[in-house]
Design a protein around this motif. Structure first.
Motif, PDB file in Angstrom:
ATOM      1  N   ILE A  17       0.841  -1.202   0.000  1.00  0.00           N
ATOM      2  CA  ILE A  17       0.000   0.000   0.000  1.00  0.00           C
ATOM      3  C   ILE A  17       0.869   1.243   0.000  1.00  0.00           C
ATOM      4  CG2 ILE A  17      -1.560   1.392   1.430  1.00  0.00           C
ATOM      5  CD1 ILE A  17      -2.891  -1.226   2.297  1.00  0.00           C
ATOM      6  N   GLY A  18       1.878   1.264   0.865  1.00  0.00           N
ATOM      7  CA  GLY A  18       2.754   2.431   0.952  1.00  0.00           C
ATOM      8  C   GLY A  18       3.507   2.701  -0.335  1.00  0.00           C
ATOM      9  N   ILE A  19       4.084   1.658  -0.929  1.00  0.00           N
ATOM     10  CA  ILE A  19       4.817   1.820  -2.186  1.00  0.00           C
ATOM     11  C   ILE A  19       3.896   2.326  -3.283  1.00  0.00           C
ATOM     12  CG2 ILE A  19       6.028   0.559  -4.015  1.00  0.00           C
ATOM     13  CD1 ILE A  19       7.142  -1.283  -1.815  1.00  0.00           C
ATOM     14  N   SER A  20       2.708   1.728  -3.352  1.00  0.00           N
ATOM     15  CA  SER A  20       1.751   2.110  -4.387  1.00  0.00           C
ATOM     16  C   SER A  20       1.286   3.553  -4.207  1.00  0.00           C
ATOM     17  CB  SER A  20       0.553   1.159  -4.345  1.00  0.00           C
ATOM     18  OG  SER A  20      -0.373   1.453  -5.353  1.00  0.00           O
ATOM     19  N   GLY A 214       8.240   4.009  -2.165  1.00  0.00           N
ATOM     20  CA  GLY A 214       7.511   4.283  -3.400  1.00  0.00           C
ATOM     21  C   GLY A 214       7.934   5.595  -4.038  1.00  0.00           C
ATOM     22  N   GLY A 215       8.127   6.642  -3.213  1.00  0.00           N
ATOM     23  CA  GLY A 215       8.593   7.919  -3.732  1.00  0.00           C
ATOM     24  C   GLY A 215       9.984   7.814  -4.338  1.00  0.00           C
ATOM     25  N   TRP A 216      10.829   7.013  -3.702  1.00  0.00           N
ATOM     26  CA  TRP A 216      12.187   6.812  -4.224  1.00  0.00           C
ATOM     27  C   TRP A 216      12.139   6.074  -5.563  1.00  0.00           C
ATOM     28  CZ3 TRP A 216      15.084   2.285  -5.093  1.00  0.00           C
ATOM     29  CH2 TRP A 216      16.439   2.493  -5.354  1.00  0.00           C
ATOM     30  N   LEU A 217      11.315   5.030  -5.652  1.00  0.00           N
ATOM     31  CA  LEU A 217      11.198   4.278  -6.900  1.00  0.00           C
ATOM     32  C   LEU A 217      10.613   5.133  -8.019  1.00  0.00           C
ATOM     33  CD1 LEU A 217       9.842   0.889  -5.491  1.00  0.00           C
ATOM     34  CD2 LEU A 217      12.090   1.275  -6.536  1.00  0.00           C
ATOM     35  N   GLN A 218       9.630   5.967  -7.679  1.00  0.00           N
ATOM     36  CA  GLN A 218       9.021   6.843  -8.673  1.00  0.00           C
ATOM     37  C   GLN A 218      10.052   7.778  -9.297  1.00  0.00           C
ATOM     38  OE1 GLN A 218       8.222  10.631  -9.799  1.00  0.00           O
ATOM     39  NE2 GLN A 218       7.972  10.502  -7.600  1.00  0.00           N
ATOM     40  N   GLY A 219      11.002   8.238  -8.478  1.00  0.00           N
ATOM     41  CA  GLY A 219      12.049   9.121  -8.989  1.00  0.00           C
ATOM     42  C   GLY A 219      13.022   8.427  -9.919  1.00  0.00           C
ATOM     43  N   LYS A 220      13.006   7.097  -9.924  1.00  0.00           N
ATOM     44  CA  LYS A 220      13.947   6.330 -10.748  1.00  0.00           C
ATOM     45  C   LYS A 220      13.375   5.941 -12.102  1.00  0.00           C
ATOM     46  CE  LYS A 220      17.112   6.231  -7.556  1.00  0.00           C
ATOM     47  NZ  LYS A 220      18.397   6.956  -7.726  1.00  0.00           N
ATOM     48  N   VAL A 221      12.077   6.182 -12.326  1.00  0.00           N
ATOM     49  CA  VAL A 221      11.470   5.796 -13.602  1.00  0.00           C
ATOM     50  C   VAL A 221      11.030   7.052 -14.355  1.00  0.00           C
ATOM     51  CG1 VAL A 221      10.694   3.564 -12.745  1.00  0.00           C
ATOM     52  CG2 VAL A 221       9.163   5.514 -12.589  1.00  0.00           C
ATOM     53  N   ASN A 222      11.115   6.987 -15.669  1.00  0.00           N
ATOM     54  CA  ASN A 222      10.687   8.134 -16.467  1.00  0.00           C
ATOM     55  C   ASN A 222       9.172   8.095 -16.678  1.00  0.00           C
ATOM     56  OD1 ASN A 222      10.187   6.264 -18.538  1.00  0.00           O
ATOM     57  ND2 ASN A 222      12.167   6.630 -19.517  1.00  0.00           N
ATOM     58  N   GLN A 223       8.671   9.096 -17.386  1.00  0.00           N
ATOM     59  CA  GLN A 223       7.234   9.231 -17.595  1.00  0.00           C
ATOM     60  C   GLN A 223       6.647   8.016 -18.311  1.00  0.00           C
ATOM     61  OE1 GLN A 223       5.562  11.858 -16.472  1.00  0.00           O
ATOM     62  NE2 GLN A 223       3.720  12.153 -17.703  1.00  0.00           N
ATOM     63  N   THR A 224       7.357   7.523 -19.323  1.00  0.00           N
ATOM     64  CA  THR A 224       6.854   6.389 -20.108  1.00  0.00           C
ATOM     65  C   THR A 224       6.704   5.139 -19.243  1.00  0.00           C
ATOM     66  OG1 THR A 224       7.859   7.245 -22.130  1.00  0.00           O
ATOM     67  CG2 THR A 224       7.286   4.898 -22.091  1.00  0.00           C
ATOM     68  N   ILE A 229       3.854   1.064 -15.750  1.00  0.00           N
ATOM     69  CA  ILE A 229       3.678   0.405 -14.455  1.00  0.00           C
ATOM     70  C   ILE A 229       2.267   0.642 -13.929  1.00  0.00           C
ATOM     71  CG2 ILE A 229       4.423   0.431 -12.035  1.00  0.00           C
ATOM     72  CD1 ILE A 229       7.268   1.089 -13.112  1.00  0.00           C
ATOM     73  N   ALA A 230       1.768   1.882 -14.091  1.00  0.00           N
ATOM     74  CA  ALA A 230       0.418   2.203 -13.618  1.00  0.00           C
ATOM     75  C   ALA A 230      -0.625   1.350 -14.345  1.00  0.00           C
ATOM     76  CB  ALA A 230       0.133   3.681 -13.819  1.00  0.00           C
ATOM     77  N   ARG A 231      -0.457   1.206 -15.654  1.00  0.00           N
ATOM     78  CA  ARG A 231      -1.414   0.394 -16.422  1.00  0.00           C
ATOM     79  C   ARG A 231      -1.284  -1.083 -16.061  1.00  0.00           C
ATOM     80  NH1 ARG A 231      -4.157   2.798 -20.496  1.00  0.00           N
ATOM     81  NH2 ARG A 231      -3.628   4.966 -20.922  1.00  0.00           N
TER      82      ARG A 231
END
Length: 246
Positions: A17-20, A214-224, A229-231
């Motif tokens: 839940i936290g990561i998501s 989750g915030g740290w992982l989000q910073g490691k991936v680009n918009q695409t 991942i969201a889909r």
């Protein structure tokens, strides 16, 4: 104190839940209740998860404060309030399994349509008032009934292809408000017990760690890759809802 066997399943659920919530707009958070439902009744699992969701939303608010899309929230929140009210008034009258199955099928169909039409590669869609009101209303309703409010919101926001931080922040404040609203009817309906609240409190540090991760992982991936991942999260949640409610 919560039983160790319950915590063995609850801690991974809280971390997920936290990561998501912290990094992907809640795309994978819908998998948490089924994890807990392996060791406790689904209604008890939902009561444990709601305070955990609130903790995750509040923790994420500090990272994404005022980065949300105001225009979308003005469309979404009124519909969600109506959906929560309908869920409260019809509590116990409608089949949770049927609702979960319908949302799961719709989520998978939406994912497949995105692949077929190449929606990821098209221009962004403008916010649409009717679509947003209907889907956010469905989100409020399904969120109250089974904490499955993520797929309808994803179906509304994903086609807009907004910047990833704005997307996460919009999901964060939306679910922060509707989860806080759900605390009142959940309390009035007697859903919370001393055991469920103690379990939720024990999971607090885990969910905070998950939001940070989750915030740290989000910073490691680009918009695409963020939208891929969201889909994928939408597909997994839809599949889980179908399997869980078959």
């Amino acid at each position: 104190m919560p039983h160790l066997g319950i915590l063995a399943f609850a801690m991974p659920a809280a971390l997920l839940i936290g990561i998501s919530k912290g990094g992907f707009g809640g795309a994978l958070g819908g998998l948490a209740v089924p994890l807990l439902a392996l060791v406790m009744p689904p209604t008890h699992a939902a009561a444990v998860v709601l305070p955990v969701l609130c903790m995750a939303d509040f923790t994420g608010l500090q990272r994404y404060y005022r980065k949300w899309d105001v225009a979308n929230l003005k469309i979404m929140l009124p519909g969600a309030i109506v959906g929560i009210l309908v869920g409260s008034l019809t509590f116990g009258m409608l089949s949770e399994h049927l609702i979960g199955m319908i949302i799961g099928v719709i989520a998978i169909v939406f994912f497949l349509l995105g692949l077929i039409t190449g929606q990821n590669n098209t221009g962004s869609e403008e916010p649409k008032r009717l679509k947003g009101a209907l889907l956010s209303g469905a989100s409020g309703f399904t969120s109250f009934v089974a904490h499955a409010g993520g797929p309808p919101v994803m179906m509304y926001l994903l086609p807009q292809q907004m910047e990833k931080v704005r997307f996460i922040a919009t999901c964060n404040v939306f679910f922060l408000l509707i989860n806080a609203m759900k605390l009142i009817p959940y309390t009035l309906l007697g859903q919370f017990t001393q055991e469920s609240l103690l379990t939720s409190m024990a999971l607090g540090p885990v969910v905070v760690l998950g939001v940070w991760l989750g915030g740290w992982l989000q910073g490691k991936v680009n918009q695409t890759w963020f939208y891929r991942i969201a889909r994928l999260g939408l597909l997994l949640t839809g599949t889980q809802l179908m399997i869980q409610n078959w």
